[in-house]
Design an enzyme around this catalytic site. Structure first.
Site, PDB file in Angstrom:
ATOM      1  N   SER A   1       0.630  12.915 -15.348  1.00  0.00           N
ATOM      2  CA  SER A   1      -0.557  12.992 -16.209  1.00  0.00           C
ATOM      3  C   SER A   1      -0.532  14.343 -16.903  1.00  0.00           C
ATOM      4  O   SER A   1       0.039  15.311 -16.388  1.00  0.00           O
ATOM      5  CB  SER A   1      -1.834  12.873 -15.369  1.00  0.00           C
TER       6      SER A   1
ATOM      7  N   ASP B   1       0.876  -1.173   0.000  1.00  0.00           N
ATOM      8  CA  ASP B   1       0.000   0.000   0.000  1.00  0.00           C
ATOM      9  C   ASP B   1       0.910   1.219   0.000  1.00  0.00           C
ATOM     10  O   ASP B   1       1.572   1.516   1.005  1.00  0.00           O
ATOM     11  CB  ASP B   1      -0.895  -0.008   1.238  1.00  0.00           C
ATOM     12  N   VAL B   2       0.971   1.924  -1.121  1.00  0.00           N
ATOM     13  CA  VAL B   2       1.938   3.024  -1.243  1.00  0.00           C
ATOM     14  C   VAL B   2       1.632   4.179  -0.302  1.00  0.00           C
ATOM     15  O   VAL B   2       2.498   5.034  -0.065  1.00  0.00           O
ATOM     16  CB  VAL B   2       2.039   3.545  -2.695  1.00  0.00           C
TER      17      VAL B   2
ATOM     18  N   SER C   1      -3.000  15.948 -16.827  1.00  0.00           N
ATOM     19  CA  SER C   1      -3.792  16.698 -15.841  1.00  0.00           C
ATOM     20  C   SER C   1      -2.902  17.380 -14.808  1.00  0.00           C
ATOM     21  O   SER C   1      -3.393  18.197 -14.025  1.00  0.00           O
ATOM     22  CB  SER C   1      -4.782  15.760 -15.139  1.00  0.00           C
TER      23      SER C   1
ATOM     24  N   VAL D   1      -5.785   7.013 -22.110  1.00  0.00           N
ATOM     25  CA  VAL D   1      -5.206   5.697 -22.376  1.00  0.00           C
ATOM     26  C   VAL D   1      -6.249   4.653 -21.994  1.00  0.00           C
ATOM     27  O   VAL D   1      -6.924   4.773 -20.967  1.00  0.00           O
ATOM     28  CB  VAL D   1      -3.911   5.480 -21.558  1.00  0.00           C
TER      29      VAL D   1
ATOM     30  N   TYR E   1      -7.364  15.417  -8.204  1.00  0.00           N
ATOM     31  CA  TYR E   1      -6.527  14.638  -9.118  1.00  0.00           C
ATOM     32  C   TYR E   1      -5.510  15.551  -9.804  1.00  0.00           C
ATOM     33  O   TYR E   1      -4.314  15.238  -9.853  1.00  0.00           O
ATOM     34  CB  TYR E   1      -7.404  13.937 -10.153  1.00  0.00           C
TER      35      TYR E   1
END
Length: 252
Positions: free
Chosen positions: A139, A61-62, A141, A185, A152
């Site tokens: 990203s 779990d990062v 974004s 993607v 995000y």
């Protein structure tokens, strides 16, 4: 090409999408691949397609520093070194600042940004020894804003500038840090989009199609390879030409 013979590569979020494609690309080029992620069933599906002697699944779990430390320690116990870290794990949630739950917002920031910090922190001492490199999955974004995705965009923007800062801090010590910035993607995350939304993307992408995970994986492999030995601190758009536009409509 066999550019990564016996190089030890950690890939987070390796159970699907870009992470899965990246694991397969590095394996095809001779690397020892550590598949890290929360869903061990997905990771083992990917593992089953790789050489068992040159791959390892580690549930990670990062967002949890102890989990990340264990992943790095176990990698070094098994293989003795780390040469490449691919910070790929990511999470998306829809909602502007006033229309997203606190739980979702915190999860996006914890995964997309803190996850990169955690993995980089524990892997860097080993990368400094091996003169290795880091490739982050940011990203487009993070290069410009989106409607309805404030957290995000903020998290990916942070990864974009973290990539630059780490490149400055560690380049002189032999560790390169770069990022890919994918556009649309075809991953499980994108599979939820309806046909009308996909068509609106195609109208803005000069190649008139979404990308494939394997195409992003190819860019990640390039940035991690000696072919990119003089590239450091770059955030590379992999978006079919979407960000080539200045935003004005096609009036021709």
């Amino acid at each position: 090409m066999i550019r990564f013979e016996d190089k030890v590569v950690i890939i987070t979020g390796a159970g699907s999408g870009i992470g899965e494609a990246t694991a397969k690309r590095f394996s095809q080029e001779g690397a020892i691949v550590v598949l890290a992620g929360r869903d061990t069933d997905k990771l083992h599906c990917v593992f089953s397609e790789l050489s068992s002697e040159k791959a390892l699944v580690i549930q990670t779990d990062v967002t949890d520093r102890e989990s990340v430390k264990n992943m790095v320690d176990e990698t070094v116990r098994h293989f003795g070194r780390i040469d490449i870290l691919v910070n790929n794990a990511g999470l998306y949630a829809v909602g502007d600042l006033l229309n997203i739950s606190e739980e979702e917002a915190n999860a996006v920031l914890a995964t997309n940004f803190n996850g990169v910090l955690n993995c980089s922190y524990f892997a860097l001492p080993h990368l400094l020894k091996s003169k290795g490199c880091i490739v982050n999955n940011a990203s487009i974004s993070g290069l410009g804003g989106d409607w309805g995705g404030a957290h995000y965009c903020a998290s990916k923007g942070a990864v974009v500038n973290l990539t630059r800062a780490m490149a400055l801090d560690y380049g002189s010590q032999g560790v390169r840090v770069n990022a890919v910035c994918p556009g649309l993607v075809l991953t499980p995350m994108v599979a939820r989009l309806d046909e009308e939304t996909l068509e609106s993307f195609d109208s803005r992408i000069s190649l008139k199609r979404p990308g494939q995970p394997s195409e992003v994986a190819a860019a990640i492999a390039f940035l991690a390879s000696e072919d990119a030995s003089f590239i450091n601190g770059v955030n590379l758009p992999v978006d079919g030409g979407l960000t080539a536009s200045n935003g004005q409509p096609n009036f021709n």
